[in-house]
Design a protein around this motif. Structure first.
Motif, PDB file in Angstrom:
ATOM      1  N   GLU A 271      -7.779   1.575  -8.551  1.00 27.72           N
ATOM      2  CA  GLU A 271      -8.684   0.849  -9.438  1.00 27.72           C
ATOM      3  C   GLU A 271      -9.294  -0.371  -8.750  1.00 27.72           C
ATOM      4  N   SER A 272      -8.541  -0.998  -7.860  1.00 27.88           N
ATOM      5  CA  SER A 272      -9.021  -2.217  -7.204  1.00 27.88           C
ATOM      6  C   SER A 272     -10.170  -1.946  -6.238  1.00 27.88           C
ATOM      7  N   GLY A 273     -10.253  -0.718  -5.724  1.00 25.11           N
ATOM      8  CA  GLY A 273     -11.294  -0.401  -4.755  1.00 25.11           C
ATOM      9  C   GLY A 273     -10.995  -0.915  -3.363  1.00 25.11           C
ATOM     10  N   LYS A 274      -9.833  -1.527  -3.164  1.00 25.53           N
ATOM     11  CA  LYS A 274      -9.444  -2.045  -1.852  1.00 25.53           C
ATOM     12  C   LYS A 274      -8.360  -1.149  -1.252  1.00 25.53           C
ATOM     13  N   TYR A 275      -8.586  -0.733  -0.029  1.00 26.83           N
ATOM     14  CA  TYR A 275      -7.680   0.193   0.639  1.00 26.83           C
ATOM     15  C   TYR A 275      -7.185  -0.413   1.957  1.00 26.83           C
ATOM     16  N   SER A 276      -6.121   0.180   2.491  1.00 23.76           N
ATOM     17  CA  SER A 276      -5.528  -0.337   3.725  1.00 23.76           C
ATOM     18  C   SER A 276      -5.556   0.710   4.827  1.00 23.76           C
ATOM     19  N   LEU A 277      -5.837   0.230   6.036  1.00 24.78           N
ATOM     20  CA  LEU A 277      -5.745   1.010   7.262  1.00 24.78           C
ATOM     21  C   LEU A 277      -4.722   0.287   8.142  1.00 24.78           C
ATOM     22  N   ARG A 278      -3.742   1.008   8.642  1.00 24.72           N
ATOM     23  CA  ARG A 278      -2.635   0.402   9.372  1.00 24.72           C
ATOM     24  C   ARG A 278      -2.497   1.028  10.754  1.00 24.72           C
ATOM     25  N   LEU A 279      -2.376   0.174  11.782  1.00 19.77           N
ATOM     26  CA  LEU A 279      -2.164   0.617  13.151  1.00 19.77           C
ATOM     27  C   LEU A 279      -0.850   0.038  13.657  1.00 19.77           C
ATOM     28  N   SER A 280       0.015   0.879  14.224  1.00 22.09           N
ATOM     29  CA  SER A 280       1.299   0.419  14.750  1.00 22.09           C
ATOM     30  C   SER A 280       1.514   0.993  16.141  1.00 22.09           C
ATOM     31  N   PHE A 281       2.011   0.160  17.051  1.00 26.67           N
ATOM     32  CA  PHE A 281       2.301   0.636  18.404  1.00 26.67           C
ATOM     33  C   PHE A 281       3.248  -0.327  19.105  1.00 26.67           C
ATOM     34  N   ASN A 282       3.908   0.201  20.130  1.00 33.60           N
ATOM     35  CA  ASN A 282       4.767  -0.602  20.978  1.00 33.60           C
ATOM     36  C   ASN A 282       3.953  -1.008  22.205  1.00 33.60           C
ATOM     37  N   PRO A 283       3.663  -2.300  22.381  1.00 32.76           N
ATOM     38  CA  PRO A 283       2.803  -2.717  23.494  1.00 32.76           C
ATOM     39  C   PRO A 283       3.422  -2.487  24.862  1.00 32.76           C
ATOM     40  N   ASN A 284       4.744  -2.271  24.922  1.00 28.92           N
ATOM     41  CA  ASN A 284       5.398  -2.021  26.205  1.00 28.92           C
ATOM     42  C   ASN A 284       5.248  -0.575  26.662  1.00 28.92           C
TER      43      ASN A 284
ATOM     44  N   PRO B  78       0.825  -1.212   0.000  1.00 27.95           N
ATOM     45  CA  PRO B  78       0.000   0.000   0.000  1.00 27.95           C
ATOM     46  C   PRO B  78       0.857   1.259   0.000  1.00 27.95           C
ATOM     47  N   PHE B  79       0.304   2.320  -0.566  1.00 28.48           N
ATOM     48  CA  PHE B  79       0.955   3.626  -0.503  1.00 28.48           C
ATOM     49  C   PHE B  79       0.087   4.499   0.401  1.00 28.48           C
ATOM     50  N   TYR B  80       0.611   4.828   1.568  1.00 30.07           N
ATOM     51  CA  TYR B  80      -0.180   5.542   2.570  1.00 30.07           C
ATOM     52  C   TYR B  80      -0.088   7.047   2.353  1.00 30.07           C
ATOM     53  N   SER B  81      -1.246   7.664   2.238  1.00 29.55           N
ATOM     54  CA  SER B  81      -1.302   9.098   1.953  1.00 29.55           C
ATOM     55  C   SER B  81      -1.517   9.937   3.210  1.00 29.55           C
ATOM     56  N   HIS B  82      -1.977   9.319   4.292  1.00 28.89           N
ATOM     57  CA  HIS B  82      -2.239  10.056   5.522  1.00 28.89           C
ATOM     58  C   HIS B  82      -1.673   9.290   6.722  1.00 28.89           C
ATOM     59  N   GLY B  83      -1.057  10.037   7.628  1.00 33.32           N
ATOM     60  CA  GLY B  83      -0.538   9.437   8.849  1.00 33.32           C
ATOM     61  C   GLY B  83      -0.940  10.263  10.062  1.00 33.32           C
ATOM     62  N   PHE B  84      -1.291   9.575  11.153  1.00 29.60           N
ATOM     63  CA  PHE B  84      -1.717  10.268  12.373  1.00 29.60           C
ATOM     64  C   PHE B  84      -1.073   9.600  13.584  1.00 29.60           C
ATOM     65  N   GLU B  85      -0.698  10.431  14.543  1.00 27.39           N
ATOM     66  CA  GLU B  85      -0.152   9.951  15.811  1.00 27.39           C
ATOM     67  C   GLU B  85      -1.149  10.235  16.920  1.00 27.39           C
ATOM     68  N   LEU B  86      -1.578   9.192  17.626  1.00 26.36           N
ATOM     69  CA  LEU B  86      -2.444   9.341  18.786  1.00 26.36           C
ATOM     70  C   LEU B  86      -1.535   9.344  20.012  1.00 26.36           C
ATOM     71  N   ARG B  87      -1.293  10.527  20.563  1.00 27.87           N
ATOM     72  CA  ARG B  87      -0.308  10.710  21.629  1.00 27.87           C
ATOM     73  C   ARG B  87      -1.017  10.874  22.973  1.00 27.87           C
ATOM     74  N   PHE B  88      -0.690  10.005  23.923  1.00 25.73           N
ATOM     75  CA  PHE B  88      -1.354  10.009  25.218  1.00 25.73           C
ATOM     76  C   PHE B  88      -0.665  10.948  26.205  1.00 25.73           C
TER      77      PHE B  88
ATOM     78  N   TYR C 272      -2.246   4.884   9.936  1.00 25.78           N
ATOM     79  CA  TYR C 272      -1.929   5.272   8.553  1.00 25.78           C
ATOM     80  C   TYR C 272      -3.072   4.856   7.640  1.00 25.78           C
ATOM     81  N   LEU C 273      -3.386   5.730   6.682  1.00 28.10           N
ATOM     82  CA  LEU C 273      -4.508   5.488   5.779  1.00 28.10           C
ATOM     83  C   LEU C 273      -4.057   5.572   4.328  1.00 28.10           C
ATOM     84  N   GLU C 274      -4.567   4.672   3.528  1.00 32.81           N
ATOM     85  CA  GLU C 274      -4.309   4.672   2.093  1.00 32.81           C
ATOM     86  C   GLU C 274      -5.474   5.404   1.433  1.00 32.81           C
ATOM     87  N   GLY C 275      -5.280   6.681   1.125  1.00 30.18           N
ATOM     88  CA  GLY C 275      -6.395   7.500   0.682  1.00 30.18           C
ATOM     89  C   GLY C 275      -6.426   7.852  -0.787  1.00 30.18           C
TER      90      GLY C 275
END
Length: 275
Positions: free
Chosen positions: A173-186, A145-155, A166-169
Protein backbone atom coordinates in the motif's frame (compact mmCIF):
# COMPACT_ATOMS: atom_id res chain seq x y z
CA UNK A 1 40.51 -7.69 -1.30
CA UNK A 2 41.46 -11.35 -1.22
CA UNK A 3 40.65 -13.88 -3.93
CA UNK A 4 39.88 -17.50 -3.12
CA UNK A 5 43.30 -18.67 -4.35
CA UNK A 6 44.88 -16.70 -1.51
CA UNK A 7 42.61 -18.10 1.20
CA UNK A 8 44.77 -21.03 2.27
CA UNK A 9 47.94 -18.91 2.37
CA UNK A 10 46.05 -16.32 4.44
CA UNK A 11 44.90 -18.98 6.89
CA UNK A 12 48.42 -20.32 7.28
CA UNK A 13 49.95 -16.85 7.61
CA UNK A 14 47.43 -16.05 10.33
CA UNK A 15 48.83 -18.99 12.29
CA UNK A 16 52.45 -18.37 11.22
CA UNK A 17 54.83 -18.35 14.18
CA UNK A 18 57.24 -16.00 12.42
CA UNK A 19 54.62 -13.23 12.41
CA UNK A 20 53.55 -13.62 16.02
CA UNK A 21 56.11 -14.31 18.70
CA UNK A 22 53.33 -15.59 20.98
CA UNK A 23 52.37 -18.49 18.71
CA UNK A 24 53.64 -21.85 19.92
CA UNK A 25 54.72 -23.92 16.92
CA UNK A 26 53.74 -27.29 18.43
CA UNK A 27 50.27 -26.26 19.64
CA UNK A 28 49.66 -24.23 16.51
CA UNK A 29 50.37 -27.27 14.31
CA UNK A 30 47.91 -29.35 16.36
CA UNK A 31 45.17 -26.78 15.79
CA UNK A 32 45.93 -26.43 12.09
CA UNK A 33 45.74 -30.21 11.68
CA UNK A 34 42.10 -30.09 12.83
CA UNK A 35 41.11 -27.92 9.86
CA UNK A 36 39.92 -29.07 6.48
CA UNK A 37 41.55 -26.42 4.29
CA UNK A 38 40.29 -27.97 1.05
CA UNK A 39 36.74 -26.68 1.60
CA UNK A 40 35.51 -23.31 0.35
CA UNK A 41 34.66 -22.41 3.94
CA UNK A 42 37.35 -24.17 5.98
CA UNK A 43 35.93 -25.93 9.00
CA UNK A 44 36.85 -28.62 11.47
CA UNK A 45 37.34 -32.24 10.42
CA UNK A 46 35.53 -35.13 12.11
CA UNK A 47 33.79 -33.62 15.14
CA UNK A 48 34.67 -36.50 17.50
CA UNK A 49 38.41 -36.08 16.88
CA UNK A 50 38.13 -32.32 17.28
CA UNK A 51 36.28 -32.56 20.59
CA UNK A 52 38.97 -34.80 22.07
CA UNK A 53 41.74 -32.41 21.02
CA UNK A 54 39.97 -29.33 22.31
CA UNK A 55 39.68 -30.96 25.75
CA UNK A 56 43.47 -31.29 25.97
CA UNK A 57 44.59 -29.30 29.05
CA UNK A 58 47.81 -28.08 27.45
CA UNK A 59 45.90 -26.68 24.46
CA UNK A 60 43.31 -25.08 26.75
CA UNK A 61 46.01 -23.34 28.80
CA UNK A 62 47.72 -22.19 25.62
CA UNK A 63 44.50 -20.71 24.21
CA UNK A 64 43.65 -19.04 27.53
CA UNK A 65 47.11 -17.44 27.65
CA UNK A 66 46.74 -16.05 24.12
CA UNK A 67 43.31 -14.63 24.88
CA UNK A 68 44.52 -12.91 28.06
CA UNK A 69 47.40 -11.25 26.23
CA UNK A 70 45.25 -10.23 23.26
CA UNK A 71 42.58 -8.69 25.51
CA UNK A 72 45.18 -6.81 27.55
CA UNK A 73 46.73 -5.23 24.43
CA UNK A 74 44.12 -5.38 21.65
CA UNK A 75 45.63 -2.44 19.76
CA UNK A 76 48.84 -4.41 19.34
CA UNK A 77 47.62 -7.90 18.56
CA UNK A 78 44.09 -7.70 17.10
CA UNK A 79 42.63 -6.35 13.90
CA UNK A 80 39.13 -5.97 12.51
CA UNK A 81 37.89 -7.66 9.38
CA UNK A 82 34.68 -7.04 7.42
CA UNK A 83 32.70 -10.19 6.64
CA UNK A 84 29.70 -8.65 4.91
CA UNK A 85 28.29 -5.33 3.72
CA UNK A 86 24.59 -4.83 2.97
CA UNK A 87 23.18 -1.90 0.99
CA UNK A 88 19.45 -1.17 0.94
CA UNK A 89 17.89 1.04 -1.71
CA UNK A 90 14.33 2.38 -1.58
CA UNK A 91 12.66 2.21 -4.99
CA UNK A 92 9.31 1.98 -6.76
CA UNK A 93 7.42 -1.03 -8.07
CA UNK A 94 8.36 0.16 -11.57
CA UNK A 95 12.03 -0.33 -10.72
CA UNK A 96 11.33 -3.83 -9.41
CA UNK A 97 9.34 -4.60 -12.56
CA UNK A 98 12.26 -3.40 -14.71
CA UNK A 99 14.53 -5.98 -13.09
CA UNK A 100 11.95 -8.77 -13.23
CA UNK A 101 10.41 -8.00 -16.63
CA UNK A 102 10.14 -11.29 -18.58
CA UNK A 103 11.99 -11.34 -21.90
CA UNK A 104 12.76 -13.86 -24.61
CA UNK A 105 11.04 -17.10 -25.54
CA UNK A 106 11.51 -18.53 -22.05
CA UNK A 107 10.11 -15.40 -20.36
CA UNK A 108 12.97 -15.27 -17.89
CA UNK A 109 13.36 -12.07 -15.84
CA UNK A 110 15.72 -9.47 -17.33
CA UNK A 111 18.06 -9.83 -14.35
CA UNK A 112 19.26 -13.14 -15.87
CA UNK A 113 20.38 -11.41 -19.10
CA UNK A 114 24.13 -11.10 -18.56
CA UNK A 115 26.67 -10.06 -21.16
CA UNK A 116 26.46 -10.73 -24.90
CA UNK A 117 27.68 -13.41 -27.29
CA UNK A 118 30.49 -11.07 -28.31
CA UNK A 119 31.42 -10.16 -24.73
CA UNK A 120 30.34 -12.78 -22.16
CA UNK A 121 30.08 -11.62 -18.56
CA UNK A 122 32.34 -12.92 -15.81
CA UNK A 123 29.34 -13.90 -13.70
CA UNK A 124 26.13 -15.90 -13.96
CA UNK A 125 22.85 -15.15 -12.19
CA UNK A 126 21.10 -17.88 -10.19
CA UNK A 127 17.91 -17.79 -8.11
CA UNK A 128 18.47 -18.00 -4.36
CA UNK A 129 16.19 -18.42 -1.36
CA UNK A 130 14.84 -15.51 0.69
CA UNK A 131 13.58 -17.83 3.44
CA UNK A 132 16.18 -17.02 6.11
CA UNK A 133 16.25 -13.34 5.17
CA UNK A 134 12.51 -13.14 5.78
CA UNK A 135 12.75 -14.62 9.27
CA UNK A 136 12.89 -18.30 8.44
CA UNK A 137 9.16 -18.84 8.04
CA UNK A 138 8.16 -16.83 11.11
CA UNK A 139 6.08 -14.53 8.91
CA UNK A 140 6.22 -10.80 8.29
CA UNK A 141 8.44 -8.83 10.65
CA UNK A 142 6.98 -5.42 11.46
CA UNK A 143 8.96 -2.57 9.97
CA UNK A 144 11.14 -4.84 7.82
CA UNK A 145 10.84 -5.57 4.09
CA UNK A 146 9.58 -8.95 2.94
CA UNK A 147 11.74 -10.04 0.02
CA UNK A 148 9.98 -12.08 -2.64
CA UNK A 149 12.90 -12.59 -5.03
CA UNK A 150 16.54 -13.46 -4.45
CA UNK A 151 19.40 -13.72 -6.94
CA UNK A 152 23.04 -14.76 -6.67
CA UNK A 153 25.56 -13.16 -9.02
CA UNK A 154 28.29 -15.81 -9.07
CA UNK A 155 31.66 -14.96 -10.62
CA UNK A 156 33.54 -17.50 -12.74
CA UNK A 157 31.29 -20.32 -11.53
CA UNK A 158 32.74 -20.05 -8.01
CA UNK A 159 30.11 -19.90 -5.24
CA UNK A 160 32.83 -18.45 -2.97
CA UNK A 161 32.76 -15.27 -5.10
CA UNK A 162 29.14 -14.13 -5.04
CA UNK A 163 27.08 -10.99 -4.63
CA UNK A 164 23.43 -11.34 -3.57
CA UNK A 165 20.52 -9.24 -4.79
CA UNK A 166 17.10 -9.32 -3.08
CA UNK A 167 13.92 -7.64 -4.28
CA UNK A 168 10.71 -6.78 -2.49
CA UNK A 169 8.21 -7.57 -5.22
CA UNK A 170 4.87 -8.11 -3.46
CA UNK A 171 2.30 -5.36 -3.77
CA UNK A 172 2.39 -2.79 -0.93
CA UNK A 173 0.00 0.00 0.00
CA UNK A 174 2.86 2.39 0.75
CA UNK A 175 4.24 2.14 -2.79
CA UNK A 176 7.78 2.01 -1.38
CA UNK A 177 9.87 -1.06 -2.08
CA UNK A 178 13.35 -2.26 -1.13
CA UNK A 179 16.28 -3.51 -3.18
CA UNK A 180 19.05 -5.15 -1.14
CA UNK A 181 22.64 -5.97 -2.11
CA UNK A 182 24.89 -8.09 0.13
CA UNK A 183 28.47 -9.23 -0.39
CA UNK A 184 31.72 -10.02 1.36
CA UNK A 185 34.27 -7.39 0.25
CA UNK A 186 37.15 -9.79 0.97
CA UNK A 187 35.91 -12.31 -1.58
CA UNK A 188 35.36 -9.99 -4.54
CA UNK A 189 37.71 -7.67 -6.38
CA UNK A 190 36.75 -4.04 -6.98
CA UNK A 191 36.26 -4.81 -10.66
CA UNK A 192 33.86 -7.68 -9.86
CA UNK A 193 31.78 -5.47 -7.55
CA UNK A 194 31.72 -2.81 -10.28
CA UNK A 195 30.53 -5.35 -12.87
CA UNK A 196 27.66 -6.42 -10.62
CA UNK A 197 26.57 -2.83 -10.00
CA UNK A 198 26.74 -1.99 -13.71
CA UNK A 199 24.53 -5.00 -14.40
CA UNK A 200 21.93 -3.73 -11.92
CA UNK A 201 22.23 -0.28 -13.49
CA UNK A 202 21.50 -1.60 -16.98
CA UNK A 203 18.59 -3.76 -15.88
CA UNK A 204 17.00 -1.04 -13.77
CA UNK A 205 16.78 1.39 -16.66
CA UNK A 206 20.08 3.17 -17.18
CA UNK A 207 22.57 5.44 -15.45
CA UNK A 208 20.20 8.31 -14.61
CA UNK A 209 17.66 6.21 -12.70
CA UNK A 210 20.46 4.20 -11.10
CA UNK A 211 22.09 7.38 -9.77
CA UNK A 212 18.74 8.65 -8.47
CA UNK A 213 18.28 5.51 -6.42
CA UNK A 214 21.79 4.62 -5.34
CA UNK A 215 22.76 8.15 -4.32
CA UNK A 216 20.36 7.57 -1.42
CA UNK A 217 21.38 3.98 -0.69
CA UNK A 218 21.98 3.16 2.97
CA UNK A 219 24.42 0.75 4.51
CA UNK A 220 21.98 -1.22 6.67
CA UNK A 221 24.30 -3.94 7.91
CA UNK A 222 28.03 -4.49 8.39
CA UNK A 223 29.37 -7.73 9.84
CA UNK A 224 32.72 -7.27 11.55
CA UNK A 225 35.10 -9.97 12.60
CA UNK A 226 37.93 -9.79 15.12
CA UNK A 227 40.87 -11.91 14.04
CA UNK A 228 42.51 -13.78 16.91
CA UNK A 229 45.75 -15.30 15.53
CA UNK A 230 46.37 -18.83 16.76
CA UNK A 231 43.06 -19.10 18.66
CA UNK A 232 40.50 -21.78 17.81
CA UNK A 233 36.95 -20.46 17.65
CA UNK A 234 35.83 -23.32 19.90
CA UNK A 235 37.69 -21.73 22.82
CA UNK A 236 35.91 -18.36 22.58
CA UNK A 237 32.73 -17.83 24.59
CA UNK A 238 31.23 -14.48 25.59
CA UNK A 239 27.90 -13.61 27.20
CA UNK A 240 26.46 -10.19 28.03
CA UNK A 241 22.88 -9.95 29.25
CA UNK A 242 21.35 -6.56 28.48
CA UNK A 243 19.15 -4.87 25.89
CA UNK A 244 21.78 -5.32 23.20
CA UNK A 245 22.88 -8.77 24.25
CA UNK A 246 25.87 -10.45 22.71
CA UNK A 247 25.91 -14.24 22.78
CA UNK A 248 28.70 -16.47 21.59
CA UNK A 249 28.13 -20.11 20.85
CA UNK A 250 30.13 -22.93 19.34
CA UNK A 251 27.94 -25.71 17.99
CA UNK A 252 28.32 -28.78 15.76
CA UNK A 253 27.01 -28.10 12.26
CA UNK A 254 25.96 -30.96 9.97
CA UNK A 255 27.96 -33.24 12.24
CA UNK A 256 31.21 -32.18 10.57
CA UNK A 257 31.90 -28.53 11.34
CA UNK A 258 31.87 -26.22 14.32
CA UNK A 259 30.27 -22.82 13.91
CA UNK A 260 30.74 -19.96 16.34
CA UNK A 261 29.05 -16.56 16.18
CA UNK A 262 28.58 -13.55 18.37
CA UNK A 263 25.14 -12.08 17.79
CA UNK A 264 24.26 -8.45 18.45
CA UNK A 265 20.77 -6.99 17.97
CA UNK A 266 21.26 -5.82 14.42
CA UNK A 267 24.33 -7.64 13.22
CA UNK A 268 26.40 -10.78 13.60
CA UNK A 269 30.10 -10.67 14.44
CA UNK A 270 32.51 -13.58 14.53
CA UNK A 271 34.87 -13.33 17.48
CA UNK A 272 37.38 -15.72 16.03
CA UNK A 273 37.66 -17.65 12.83
CA UNK A 274 40.03 -19.51 10.58
CA UNK A 275 39.34 -17.42 7.46
Amino acid sequence: MADRKNTQSWIRSTFDKSRYELINDKHNSQLLALLDLANTEPGFKQINNVTAKLQDKALCRYQAKLLRIYCNEPQRYLRLDCDQITLTVRCSIKDIDSLLKPIGAKNRPRIYKVGTAAKPADFTVFPTSTYELNGGGSGLIYGKPFYSHGFELRFNGDSYKSLFLYLEGNEKESGKYSLRLSFNPNKLTRDEIKQALIHVQKRIGGEYRYMQLFSKAKVTRIDFGILLPGVSSAFVQAFRDNAKSIKSHCIPFNGQQVVDDVVNQNHTTQLSRFL
